[in-house]
Design an enzyme around this catalytic site. Structure first.
Site, PDB file in Angstrom:
ATOM      1  N   ASP A 127      23.334 -45.124  57.508  1.00 20.91           N
ATOM      2  CA  ASP A 127      23.857 -44.128  56.577  1.00 20.91           C
ATOM      3  C   ASP A 127      25.354 -44.347  56.366  1.00 20.91           C
ATOM      4  OD1 ASP A 127      23.968 -41.929  54.954  1.00 20.91           O
ATOM      5  OD2 ASP A 127      23.484 -40.459  56.494  1.00 20.91           O
ATOM      6  N   CYS A 166      23.711 -40.408  49.039  1.00 24.39           N
ATOM      7  CA  CYS A 166      22.485 -40.428  49.854  1.00 24.39           C
ATOM      8  C   CYS A 166      21.217 -40.058  49.098  1.00 24.39           C
ATOM      9  CB  CYS A 166      22.638 -39.469  51.039  1.00 24.39           C
ATOM     10  SG  CYS A 166      24.063 -39.777  52.084  1.00 24.39           S
ATOM     11  N   LYS A 174      16.600 -39.979  59.394  1.00 27.98           N
ATOM     12  CA  LYS A 174      17.027 -39.127  58.283  1.00 27.98           C
ATOM     13  C   LYS A 174      16.063 -39.189  57.107  1.00 27.98           C
ATOM     14  CE  LYS A 174      20.756 -38.831  54.841  1.00 27.98           C
ATOM     15  NZ  LYS A 174      22.172 -39.112  54.560  1.00 27.98           N
ATOM     16  N   HIS A 201      16.357 -36.303  54.037  1.00 30.01           N
ATOM     17  CA  HIS A 201      17.293 -35.805  53.013  1.00 30.01           C
ATOM     18  C   HIS A 201      16.701 -35.822  51.606  1.00 30.01           C
ATOM     19  CE1 HIS A 201      21.879 -35.383  52.009  1.00 30.01           C
ATOM     20  NE2 HIS A 201      21.184 -34.282  51.803  1.00 30.01           N
ATOM     21  N   HIS A 224      27.202 -41.711  59.275  1.00 30.20           N
ATOM     22  CA  HIS A 224      27.671 -40.508  58.580  1.00 30.20           C
ATOM     23  C   HIS A 224      28.457 -39.648  59.574  1.00 30.20           C
ATOM     24  CE1 HIS A 224      27.573 -36.895  56.102  1.00 30.20           C
ATOM     25  NE2 HIS A 224      26.969 -37.582  55.136  1.00 30.20           N
ATOM     26  N   ASP A 237      22.382 -47.192  52.786  1.00 29.47           N
ATOM     27  CA  ASP A 237      21.969 -46.471  51.574  1.00 29.47           C
ATOM     28  C   ASP A 237      23.012 -46.547  50.465  1.00 29.47           C
ATOM     29  OD1 ASP A 237      23.744 -44.834  52.950  1.00 29.47           O
ATOM     30  OD2 ASP A 237      22.547 -43.010  52.768  1.00 29.47           O
ATOM     31  N   HIS A 238      24.264 -46.821  50.821  1.00 32.47           N
ATOM     32  CA  HIS A 238      25.341 -47.011  49.838  1.00 32.47           C
ATOM     33  C   HIS A 238      26.590 -47.424  50.589  1.00 32.47           C
ATOM     34  CE1 HIS A 238      26.761 -43.137  51.231  1.00 32.47           C
ATOM     35  NE2 HIS A 238      25.605 -42.591  50.905  1.00 32.47           N
ATOM     36  N   LYS A 295      31.750 -44.803  48.517  1.00 34.19           N
ATOM     37  CA  LYS A 295      30.762 -43.735  48.381  1.00 34.19           C
ATOM     38  C   LYS A 295      31.158 -42.756  47.281  1.00 34.19           C
ATOM     39  CE  LYS A 295      28.737 -39.943  51.109  1.00 34.19           C
ATOM     40  NZ  LYS A 295      28.625 -39.344  52.461  1.00 34.19           N
TER      41      LYS A 295
END
Length: 586
Positions: free
Chosen positions: A37, A77, A136, A138, A292, A344-345, A370
């Site tokens: 993350d 996310c 995770k 989300h 994160h 994820d990014h 991000k």
């Protein structure tokens, strides 16, 4: 002539050997997908970092295929993960936002990945796979009432779920501040205090007889103060209870969760899932809570890196990836298991404080991070595939690829030939195996919320990758490399600058997007604009005209109505609102 007993024995051994070989060839492969993350592409050794130690991730790359242009479908996310799971831009499933809130904020909201959507887990489950998600999610939980679990992983193809239905965020750890609508919280808190002070003052004035204050006014102010206090206190001050929870399948097993032991528990569950399913095909999506914020403080890694707590966390991630590799290899599964590593990014550049220092990632030479729309630093992520015996070790693919490509790739490998919806990803196996040299992604579309932010074009028979930006986020303060005043960039209204003509770069020559192309320095300038405009028109023809729904009638999941907290949707361990329990680790 009579054959000898030895010849018969050799014949039987050959037949038996061919049967075993046939079983191994026919058995469908396993999949272990590992997603970090908020990891920056520059945080990993094999992508150029020479100060943070990531030997296990580097080993994955040296034993497999490394992608250098692996692109997330969104820089945040929720939309990125929706696109990853479905093989489609988040807009198609209603997971794009029109305003300031671009991710799900409350487990007690009704937004999430629509039940009508199809994930790669659901497709593989239909092919006989045992599917698991550890970590995770989300992407929502409930729709209309507590316990309907319409957005839950179990409803989206995961036969087993253990982890965070929401995400790890600062509110989960005392003293780390709040990530959720902090300005609204501040306003409601101040309003509550002013109403309280005003009510107390009027009561004193009435009791002392200084002014004639009607009883009806005091009663009205009292109930107004109670209402405002409830609106502030219930959803926001109790956020650790509402959002920081752990579920096993559809049962809340810890509320609020103990953050300190979370990494070890997630790793243990991921390893156990693999061990339980050694004898039949499985899919495991190991979705790490790292990195994160808030950052973890595991004593085994604290102070060990050269980059403070953030570096410590990266090295803990690498250790966890090493344990996953060790588990797969020790069980003899390596040659029949595709392992995948990504983020994820991009990293969160603005996340830092004076006590800890930098808490977000490093995106190498790439601009932005991000939440910064189509800037490369927010969407270019690590992408590593390992499959001994199937993928050549040490291979590097310098072609545009997408996280959305996992869906069609897994479908292909699972021998799923059933019809599907409109997909935006492509099967990566021909590229990974070296059977083709060019990516099928001639064009890619980069969204910020529901807004088309940028387009990249990889012309046939050319090394160039042109990218045009229709708008860019306004960095703050002026001259900064991010949105440090607001901590996260927004993609609407006064928060962006529109460009006409669009900003244009050649990522092959200028990967850091620092030298805009013009008609004077790029002979193909006009053609690039024409080709990208035609591509946008074709792309939009596959989408709904209304931004609130896609071509299949899926309503937007990111409206205020769906995002805000509703008590009757809140997952709860116990009797609401007295929610609370701790996981039994015995």
């Amino acid at each position: 002539m009579r054959s000898s007993p030895l010849a018969h024995l050799l014949f039987l051994l050959l037949v038996a050997g061919s049967d075993v070989t046939g079983e191994e060839v026919d058995r469908k492969p396993n999949f272990v997908l590992m997603m970090v993350d908020d990891l920056g592409i520059g945080d990993v050794g094999c992508y150029g970092n020479d100060t943070i130690r990531t030997p296990n991730i580097d080993r994955l790359a040296s034993e497999g295929v490394k992608l250098t242009q692996h692109i997330a479908a969104a820089p945040l996310c929720t939309p990125s993960r929706a696109a990853f799971m479905t093989g489609r831009y988040a807009l198609r499933s209603g997971m794009g936002s029109t305003g300031r809130v671009q991710v799900l904020l409350f487990l007690g909201g009704s937004g999430g990945l629509p039940p009508s959507e199809t994930t790669f887990a659901k497709r593989l489950q239909q092919q006989g796979y045992t599917t698991g998600l550890v970590g995770k999610w989300h992407l929502g939980v409930n729709c209309e009432q507590r316990g309907d679990h319409c957005h839950h992983p179990n409803q989206h193809g995961f036969s087993y779920f253990y982890g965070l239905p929401f995400t790890l965020f600062n509110d989960c750890v005392p003293g780390e501040g709040s990530d959720v609508l902090a300005d609204l919280q501040h306003t409601l808190k101040n309003l509550t205090m002013w109403l309280g002070v005003g009510l107390l003052t009027l009561v004193c004035v009435r009791v002392c007889g200084l002014l004639e204050v009607g009883l009806w006014l005091l009663v009205a102010l009292f109930f107004l103060a109670i209402l405002v206090t409830t609106v502030w206190y219930m959803p926001f001050k109790l956020l650790p209870t509402w959002n920081c929870i752990i579920m096993r399948d559809q049962e809340v097993i810890e509320q609020p969760m103990t953050v300190e032991t979370l990494p070890q528990r997630l790793l243990g569950e991921a390893q156990s899932f693999i061990k339980r399913n050694v004898d039949h095909p499985f899919l495991l999506f190991f979705s790490l809570a790292h990195i994160h914020t808030p950052l973890f403080t595991n004593p085994a890694f604290a102070g060990k890196s050269r980059h403070g707590r953030y570096g410590d966390n990266i090295e803990e991630v690498d250790w966890m990836i090493g344990k996953m590799i060790e588990t797969v290899d020790s069980l003899g599964l390596a040659n029949n298991t595709l392992m995948y590593f990504t983020s994820d990014h991009g990293g969160h550049l603005e996340d830092a404080d004076s006590l800890i220092g930098q808490k977000g990632g490093w995106n190498s030479i790439y601009k932005g991070g991000k939440a910064m729309g189509g800037w490369e630093g927010g969407i270019r992520v690590p992408g590593i595939f390992r499959w001994p015996g199937r993928l050549a070790a040490g291979r590097i693919v310098d072609e545009p690829t997408s996280l959305m490509d996992l869906y069609p790739t897994l479908k292909y490998l699972a021998k799923d030939t059933q019809p599907d919806r409109q997909l935006d990803g492509y099967n990566l196996m021909p590229l990974l195996e070296g059977k083709v040299e060019r990516s099928e992604h001639e064009f890619m579309f980069h969204y910020c919320g529901v807004y088309l932010n940028a387009v990249r074009w990889h012309p046939p028979e050319s090394d160039s990758v042109f990218k045009v930006h229709f708008f860019t986020p306004n960095f703050s303060p002026p001259g900064a490399g991010g949105c440090y005043d607001t901590k996260v960039c927004l993609c609407h209204g006064e928060h962006v600058t529109h460009h006409n003509p669009p900003l244009m770069y050649d990522l092959y020559q200028d990967p850091s997007e620092s030298r805009p192309l013009t008609p004077d320095n790029e002979p193909l300038y006009t053609e690039i604009l024409e080709q990208t405009a035609k591509a946008v028109e074709r792309h939009r023809n596959t989408l709904a005209n209304n931004q609130a729904s896609d071509a299949h009638g899926v309503q937007s999941q990111m409206t205020w109505k769906k995002i805000l907290w509703r008590p009757w949707l809140q997952p709860c361990c116990g009797t609401f609102p007295f929610c609370g329990c701790k996981e039994n680790n015995n």
